[in-house]
Design an enzyme around this catalytic site. Structure first.
Site, short mmCIF file in Angstrom:
data_model
loop_
_atom_site.label_atom_id
_atom_site.label_comp_id
_atom_site.label_asym_id
_atom_site.label_seq_id
_atom_site.Cartn_x
_atom_site.Cartn_y
_atom_site.Cartn_z
N ARG A 25 0.81 -1.21 0.00
CA ARG A 25 0.00 0.00 0.00
C ARG A 25 0.85 1.27 0.00
O ARG A 25 0.44 2.29 0.57
CB ARG A 25 -0.97 0.00 1.20
CG ARG A 25 -2.05 -1.08 1.13
CD ARG A 25 -2.93 -0.76 -0.02
NE ARG A 25 -4.03 -1.65 -0.24
CZ ARG A 25 -5.27 -1.49 0.25
NH1 ARG A 25 -5.53 -0.54 1.08
NH2 ARG A 25 -6.22 -2.30 -0.11
N ARG A 29 -3.69 6.19 0.17
CA ARG A 29 -4.31 7.42 0.65
C ARG A 29 -3.46 8.25 1.60
O ARG A 29 -3.75 9.42 1.84
CB ARG A 29 -5.61 7.09 1.37
CG ARG A 29 -6.80 7.09 0.46
CD ARG A 29 -8.02 6.67 1.21
NE ARG A 29 -7.77 5.38 1.85
CZ ARG A 29 -8.69 4.67 2.49
NH1 ARG A 29 -9.90 5.15 2.61
NH2 ARG A 29 -8.40 3.50 3.00
N ARG A 38 -7.30 11.96 -6.18
CA ARG A 38 -8.61 11.38 -5.84
C ARG A 38 -9.71 12.43 -5.76
O ARG A 38 -10.88 12.10 -5.79
CB ARG A 38 -8.51 10.60 -4.53
CG ARG A 38 -7.93 9.22 -4.70
CD ARG A 38 -8.94 8.23 -5.25
NE ARG A 38 -9.86 7.80 -4.21
CZ ARG A 38 -11.13 8.12 -4.16
NH1 ARG A 38 -11.67 8.88 -5.07
NH2 ARG A 38 -11.89 7.67 -3.18
N ASP A 74 -6.33 -2.62 -7.98
CA ASP A 74 -7.01 -3.09 -6.78
C ASP A 74 -7.32 -4.57 -6.89
O ASP A 74 -7.54 -5.09 -7.98
CB ASP A 74 -8.30 -2.30 -6.52
CG ASP A 74 -8.85 -2.62 -5.13
OD1 ASP A 74 -8.18 -2.30 -4.14
OD2 ASP A 74 -9.93 -3.23 -5.04
N TYR A 150 -14.65 -11.71 -1.02
CA TYR A 150 -15.33 -10.45 -1.35
C TYR A 150 -16.52 -10.69 -2.28
O TYR A 150 -17.55 -10.03 -2.17
CB TYR A 150 -14.36 -9.48 -2.03
CG TYR A 150 -13.44 -8.78 -1.06
CD1 TYR A 150 -13.87 -7.66 -0.35
CD2 TYR A 150 -12.15 -9.23 -0.83
CE1 TYR A 150 -13.04 -7.02 0.55
CE2 TYR A 150 -11.30 -8.60 0.06
CZ TYR A 150 -11.75 -7.49 0.75
OH TYR A 150 -10.93 -6.87 1.65
#
Ligand code: CP3
Length: 368
Positions: A25, A29, A38, A74, A150
């Site tokens: 990661r 963010r 974003r 992703d 998921y």
């Protein structure tokens, strides 16, 4: 030694000047450049625009001065070619509709990729030309268990109850699902390798929800198939999972060249348990990146000590960087590893300088 040599040599347990370092990661963010992008684009737009995905990938590497790039993508992108709807709700994480909960739903999934994730391979090509050939790019995909969880839950889950209901209530449906996902993942990863990925990381982030017996029955055979197929292409696979410290031997049975360890296990003890067969990656608790620098340094040093001078350690976190993490602390950690985690003065300076100015002088010697 170039970053590519350092990283690939460590994957193959060959001697290096110092452990390579990168972060799961690392392009997310917590990075202001990513947050700025974003504001204009959704995460799916960034993933599907190879120019933007390559830019995010390269910016993280340049800011942090790490030894590898992970392509910006992703884990859930394969949901769309399977015929499902994927969206990301603010604060809730990914949502997949309709959830795949029975044999009929599994049968409806489209198992053919037909180039529909080609934007990821294209982003790899562009990131490689932005970063130059000496920077290795890591491609990735979700492992079938984690991806399936998921699809079945319809999003993130705490207890994986629908997934476990299928495993135990309709193991045939589960096998059908695995037989659809596994070849698709192989094809997706092959495209990434053809585009130039130097290594592949298979994220089995939630494998630790399974008992060892269930892991061996419902996940391991498919992981073995994927790892084998990718490594036959000549690139090492990093198999990453969390919560699997109770059955690391079964995790190593995936055959991956590198085993990614979470922070719950001691790296030294875990590696010994695996008879030093695979290379290992990890495993600093990402929470340490929010701790005082002195604590960060001693935790990093502990991991270096546990690895010793044995070839085959890739420094990383035990899971992804938290969104609250100050970029300066990540840069400071990189400087520490570049210096063998031993020079507090140099690190204090490095944290406030551009990443490229990080001191390189006192690197550990290559051990024969
Ligand atoms: O360096 C990088 O960040 C590379 C890109 C990357 C993303 N997702 C982009 C992303 C990688 C390697 C992933 C992997 C991923 N995605 C995993 C496995 C890694 C792990 O942490 O175990 C998983 C489980 C996912 C699924 C996923 N995607 C979740 C659970 C979320 C929400 C996370 C959250 O904290 O809200 C995402 C969204 C996502 N994927 C973001 C990013 C940067 C954040 C969302 C945003 O930008 O709005």
């Amino acid at each position: 030694m170039t970053a590519r040599e350092r990283f690939l040599r460590a994957c193959r347990k060959q001697a290096v000047d110092r452990p390579p370092i990168w972060f799961m990661r690392q392009a997310g963010r917590y990075m202001p450049e990513y947050r700025a992008l974003r504001r204009e684009y959704s995460i799916l737009e960034i993933c599907k625009r190879p120019d933007l995905a390559a830019q995010v990938t390269a910016t993280a590497v340049e800011r942090l001065n790490v030894d590898a790039a992970i392509i910006f993508a992703d884990l859930l992108l394969p949901a769309e070619p399977l015929g499902l709807e994927l969206r990301y709700a603010a604060g809730e994480g990914p949502i997949v509709t309709p959830p795949v909960r029975d044999r009929e739903a599994v049968a409806k999934l489209d198992g053919e990729l037909r180039g529909r994730l080609g934007y990821v391979a294209e982003a790899i090509r562009r990131a490689q030309s932005a970063l130059g050939s000496e920077m290795p790019i890591i491609g990735f995909a979700g492992a079938p268990f984690t991806l399936a969880s998921y699809l079945i839950e319809g999003g993130a889950s705490r207890d994986f109850r629908h997934t476990k209901a299928m495993l135990h209530g309709d193991p045939v449906a589960w096998s059908h699902l695995m037989e659809k996902l596994s070849p698709m993942i192989v094809e997706y990863l092959s495209e990434q390798v053809q585009a130039g990925a130097a290594a592949i990381q298979l994220f089995d982030s939630w494998a630790g929800a399974l008992s060892e017996a269930d892991y061996r029955r419902f996940a391991l055979p498919f992981n073995q198939l994927i790892v084998g197929a990718v490594q036959d292409l000549g690139v090492p696979v990093i198999y990453f999972s969390t919560g699997t410290g109770g059955y690391l031997e079964s995790v190593a049975a995936t055959g991956a060249a590198v085993i990614g360890l979470d922070w719950r296990v001691s790296l030294g003890a875990a590696w010994r348990r695996l008879d030093y067969q695979p290379a290992v990656q990890g495993n600093l608790d990402p929470a340490l990146l929010l701790a005082p620098l002195a604590e960060l340094r001693s935790a990093a040093r502990l991991i270096l000590n546990e690895a010793g001078d044995r070839p085959g350690h890739i420094f990383n976190l035990g899971h992804g960087i938290w969104p609250e993490t100050p970029v300066e602390n990540v840069q400071a950690l990189v400087a520490m590893i570049r210096n063998g985690a031993a020079q507090p003065q140099a690190e204090a300076g490095a944290a406030t300088q551009p990443a490229s100015a990080a001191p390189r002088a006192r690197q550990r010697r290559v051990r024969k």
